[in-house]
Design a protein around this motif. Structure first.
Motif, PDB file in Angstrom:
ATOM      1  N   LEU A 190       0.857  -1.183   0.000  1.00  0.00           N
ATOM      2  CA  LEU A 190       0.000   0.000   0.000  1.00  0.00           C
ATOM      3  C   LEU A 190       0.895   1.236   0.000  1.00  0.00           C
ATOM      4  O   LEU A 190       1.520   1.562   1.006  1.00  0.00           O
ATOM      5  CB  LEU A 190      -0.909  -0.028   1.233  1.00  0.00           C
ATOM      6  CG  LEU A 190      -2.118   0.900   1.244  1.00  0.00           C
ATOM      7  CD1 LEU A 190      -3.107   0.537   0.144  1.00  0.00           C
ATOM      8  CD2 LEU A 190      -2.813   0.848   2.616  1.00  0.00           C
ATOM      9  N   ASP A 191       0.932   1.941  -1.113  1.00  0.00           N
ATOM     10  CA  ASP A 191       1.901   3.025  -1.291  1.00  0.00           C
ATOM     11  C   ASP A 191       1.817   4.080  -0.200  1.00  0.00           C
ATOM     12  O   ASP A 191       2.826   4.457   0.400  1.00  0.00           O
ATOM     13  CB  ASP A 191       1.716   3.674  -2.664  1.00  0.00           C
ATOM     14  CG  ASP A 191       2.158   2.767  -3.799  1.00  0.00           C
ATOM     15  OD1 ASP A 191       2.903   1.799  -3.521  1.00  0.00           O
ATOM     16  OD2 ASP A 191       1.739   2.995  -4.954  1.00  0.00           O
ATOM     17  N   PHE A 192       0.594   4.585   0.073  1.00  0.00           N
ATOM     18  CA  PHE A 192       0.516   5.682   1.027  1.00  0.00           C
ATOM     19  C   PHE A 192       0.738   5.233   2.469  1.00  0.00           C
ATOM     20  O   PHE A 192       0.962   6.048   3.349  1.00  0.00           O
ATOM     21  CB  PHE A 192      -0.796   6.477   0.893  1.00  0.00           C
ATOM     22  CG  PHE A 192      -2.054   5.661   0.965  1.00  0.00           C
ATOM     23  CD1 PHE A 192      -2.576   5.250   2.179  1.00  0.00           C
ATOM     24  CD2 PHE A 192      -2.737   5.340  -0.194  1.00  0.00           C
ATOM     25  CE1 PHE A 192      -3.754   4.528   2.241  1.00  0.00           C
ATOM     26  CE2 PHE A 192      -3.920   4.614  -0.143  1.00  0.00           C
ATOM     27  CZ  PHE A 192      -4.433   4.209   1.082  1.00  0.00           C
ATOM     28  N   ALA A 193       0.727   3.916   2.709  1.00  0.00           N
ATOM     29  CA  ALA A 193       1.089   3.425   4.040  1.00  0.00           C
ATOM     30  C   ALA A 193       2.594   3.426   4.230  1.00  0.00           C
ATOM     31  O   ALA A 193       3.091   3.426   5.367  1.00  0.00           O
ATOM     32  CB  ALA A 193       0.532   2.026   4.255  1.00  0.00           C
ATOM     33  N   GLN A 194       3.343   3.402   3.118  1.00  0.00           N
ATOM     34  CA  GLN A 194       4.797   3.355   3.195  1.00  0.00           C
ATOM     35  C   GLN A 194       5.446   4.744   3.267  1.00  0.00           C
ATOM     36  O   GLN A 194       6.627   4.855   3.569  1.00  0.00           O
ATOM     37  CB  GLN A 194       5.347   2.600   1.980  1.00  0.00           C
ATOM     38  CG  GLN A 194       4.863   1.159   1.884  1.00  0.00           C
ATOM     39  CD  GLN A 194       5.099   0.380   3.168  1.00  0.00           C
ATOM     40  OE1 GLN A 194       6.205   0.381   3.705  1.00  0.00           O
ATOM     41  NE2 GLN A 194       4.053  -0.260   3.676  1.00  0.00           N
ATOM     42  N   GLU A 195       4.669   5.781   3.017  1.00  0.00           N
ATOM     43  CA  GLU A 195       5.223   7.132   3.068  1.00  0.00           C
ATOM     44  C   GLU A 195       5.678   7.488   4.484  1.00  0.00           C
ATOM     45  O   GLU A 195       6.720   8.097   4.679  1.00  0.00           O
ATOM     46  CB  GLU A 195       4.181   8.131   2.563  1.00  0.00           C
ATOM     47  CG  GLU A 195       3.858   7.961   1.081  1.00  0.00           C
ATOM     48  CD  GLU A 195       2.712   8.862   0.642  1.00  0.00           C
ATOM     49  OE1 GLU A 195       2.202   9.630   1.501  1.00  0.00           O
ATOM     50  OE2 GLU A 195       2.327   8.798  -0.536  1.00  0.00           O
ATOM     51  N   ASP A 196       4.865   7.118   5.481  1.00  0.00           N
ATOM     52  CA  ASP A 196       5.207   7.335   6.890  1.00  0.00           C
ATOM     53  C   ASP A 196       4.608   6.178   7.681  1.00  0.00           C
ATOM     54  O   ASP A 196       3.552   6.312   8.290  1.00  0.00           O
ATOM     55  CB  ASP A 196       4.666   8.674   7.382  1.00  0.00           C
ATOM     56  CG  ASP A 196       5.182   9.042   8.770  1.00  0.00           C
ATOM     57  OD1 ASP A 196       5.664   8.131   9.479  1.00  0.00           O
ATOM     58  OD2 ASP A 196       5.098  10.227   9.139  1.00  0.00           O
ATOM     59  N   PRO A 197       5.259   4.992   7.645  1.00  0.00           N
ATOM     60  CA  PRO A 197       4.685   3.786   8.255  1.00  0.00           C
ATOM     61  C   PRO A 197       4.316   3.961   9.725  1.00  0.00           C
ATOM     62  O   PRO A 197       3.275   3.446  10.178  1.00  0.00           O
ATOM     63  CB  PRO A 197       5.790   2.739   8.076  1.00  0.00           C
ATOM     64  CG  PRO A 197       6.571   3.221   6.904  1.00  0.00           C
ATOM     65  CD  PRO A 197       6.542   4.716   6.996  1.00  0.00           C
ATOM     66  N   GLU A 198       5.136   4.660  10.488  1.00  0.00           N
ATOM     67  CA  GLU A 198       4.856   4.816  11.916  1.00  0.00           C
ATOM     68  C   GLU A 198       3.573   5.614  12.150  1.00  0.00           C
ATOM     69  O   GLU A 198       2.725   5.229  12.966  1.00  0.00           O
ATOM     70  CB  GLU A 198       6.033   5.519  12.598  1.00  0.00           C
ATOM     71  CG  GLU A 198       5.875   5.631  14.112  1.00  0.00           C
ATOM     72  CD  GLU A 198       7.097   6.248  14.775  1.00  0.00           C
ATOM     73  OE1 GLU A 198       6.970   6.692  15.926  1.00  0.00           O
ATOM     74  OE2 GLU A 198       8.163   6.282  14.128  1.00  0.00           O
ATOM     75  N   GLN A 199       3.423   6.706  11.427  1.00  0.00           N
ATOM     76  CA  GLN A 199       2.208   7.489  11.569  1.00  0.00           C
ATOM     77  C   GLN A 199       0.992   6.713  11.079  1.00  0.00           C
ATOM     78  O   GLN A 199      -0.088   6.760  11.688  1.00  0.00           O
ATOM     79  CB  GLN A 199       2.318   8.811  10.801  1.00  0.00           C
ATOM     80  CG  GLN A 199       1.079   9.691  10.955  1.00  0.00           C
ATOM     81  CD  GLN A 199       1.169  10.964  10.152  1.00  0.00           C
ATOM     82  OE1 GLN A 199       1.849  11.011   9.134  1.00  0.00           O
ATOM     83  NE2 GLN A 199       0.505  12.019  10.609  1.00  0.00           N
ATOM     84  N   TYR A 200       1.155   5.980   9.969  1.00  0.00           N
ATOM     85  CA  TYR A 200       0.036   5.200   9.440  1.00  0.00           C
ATOM     86  C   TYR A 200      -0.451   4.185  10.480  1.00  0.00           C
ATOM     87  O   TYR A 200      -1.657   4.059  10.720  1.00  0.00           O
ATOM     88  CB  TYR A 200       0.451   4.478   8.153  1.00  0.00           C
ATOM     89  CG  TYR A 200      -0.708   3.723   7.527  1.00  0.00           C
ATOM     90  CD1 TYR A 200      -1.484   4.320   6.542  1.00  0.00           C
ATOM     91  CD2 TYR A 200      -1.035   2.436   7.945  1.00  0.00           C
ATOM     92  CE1 TYR A 200      -2.559   3.646   5.984  1.00  0.00           C
ATOM     93  CE2 TYR A 200      -2.113   1.759   7.392  1.00  0.00           C
ATOM     94  CZ  TYR A 200      -2.869   2.364   6.416  1.00  0.00           C
ATOM     95  OH  TYR A 200      -3.944   1.702   5.883  1.00  0.00           O
TER      96      TYR A 200
END
Length: 264
Positions: free
Chosen positions: A195-205
């Motif tokens: 999931l691309d947008f989950a990898q942008e900031d994994p901790e925040q996601y």
């Protein structure tokens, strides 16, 4: 969670299978040894129920309701369960008032719907063999003025032989709930990695959208399918998250009769 409780209450009205399989049934796998890419087409006979209506005597912009479901001739209990579960699902999207059948919901809906409201109800078999019928049920509703519609999904795993539904506890070996949950979380991690947008900031996601266990599962050719509603473990843009736990990872977790080959 409230929706899940309501829908599981409908399942409970029909009854659950005994947790213990008979000695004769333990010698036969309920999942064919040949796993196909396409779902099985054998098993319970179905007939389609399809209709689309607008509010009676309405002119101009009018509420709409569409049903694309199935009935099971000779299996009244399953036919009723599909109808009751769809009604429970759309009732939850529409209000907190649980309506027992699609017909009763339809009457309520025409009285309360705003001009641009729309409801879609659907049910389809996603896996069938002579032992099991697995269905995916979906309800979607758009409320006038909303940014988008809301949807919900629910699986039914039906024993053709016992004429009753199965829930997760019926499928698992004793004391394997935590193991199954761990496999579900592992499959969720694999889904997140794509999931691309989950990898942008994994901790925040993960802080915003933590993993949540679900019992909304289905048996299919490849393994156990897990599916979530929008906003349960991901933002709306992710749709209805789903992933599969392969059967080879479920040996010793699922009861033998729910694995493709029998082994002890």
């Amino acid at each position: 969670m409230k929706k899940r409780i309501q829908v599981l209450a409908i399942l409970g009205l029909v009854g659950l299978l005994s947790a213990c399989a008979s000695s004769s049934s333990r010698d036969i796998s309920l999942i064919p040894t040949q796993i196909d890419e396409l779902t099985q087409k054998k098993g319970a006979f179905t007939q389609p129920v399809k209709w689309s209506k607008t509010k009676p005597d309405c002119k101009g912009t009018c509420p709409k309701m569409t049903v694309d479901s199935v009935v099971f001739p000779g299996k009244r209990a399953l036919t009723d369960l599909v109808d009751q579960t769809l009604a429970a699902m759309v009732s939850q999207l529409n209000s907190d008032h649980l309506l027992p059948t699609i017909d009763e919901f339809e009457g309520y809906y025409w009285k309360t719907a705003a001009p641009a409201d729309e409801v879609n109800l659907a049910a389809k078999p996603i896996y069938r063999n002579k032992h099991l019928t697995v269905l995916e049920l979906g309800a979607w509703q758009y409320h006038t003025g909303a940014a988008h519609g809301m949807s919900t999904t629910q699986f039914i795993i039906w024993s053709n032989e016992d004429n009753q539904p199965l829930v997760l506890a019926d499928l698992l070996r004793p004391r394997q709930e935590k193991h199954f949950l761990a496999l579900q979380e592992q499959a969720h991690e694999q889904w997140l990695s794509q999931l691309d947008f989950a990898q942008e900031d994994p901790e925040q996601y993960r802080r915003l959208w933590p993993f949540q266990p679900t019992e909304n599962i289905a048996l299919i050719d490849q393994g156990v399918l897990v599916k979530y509603d929008p906003y349960e473990i991901a933002p709306y843009a992710a749709g209805m998250p789903s992933f599969v736990i392969p059967y080879q990872e479920l040996s010793g977790v699922l009861k033998d009769q729910f694995l493709p080959t029998y082994s002890d």
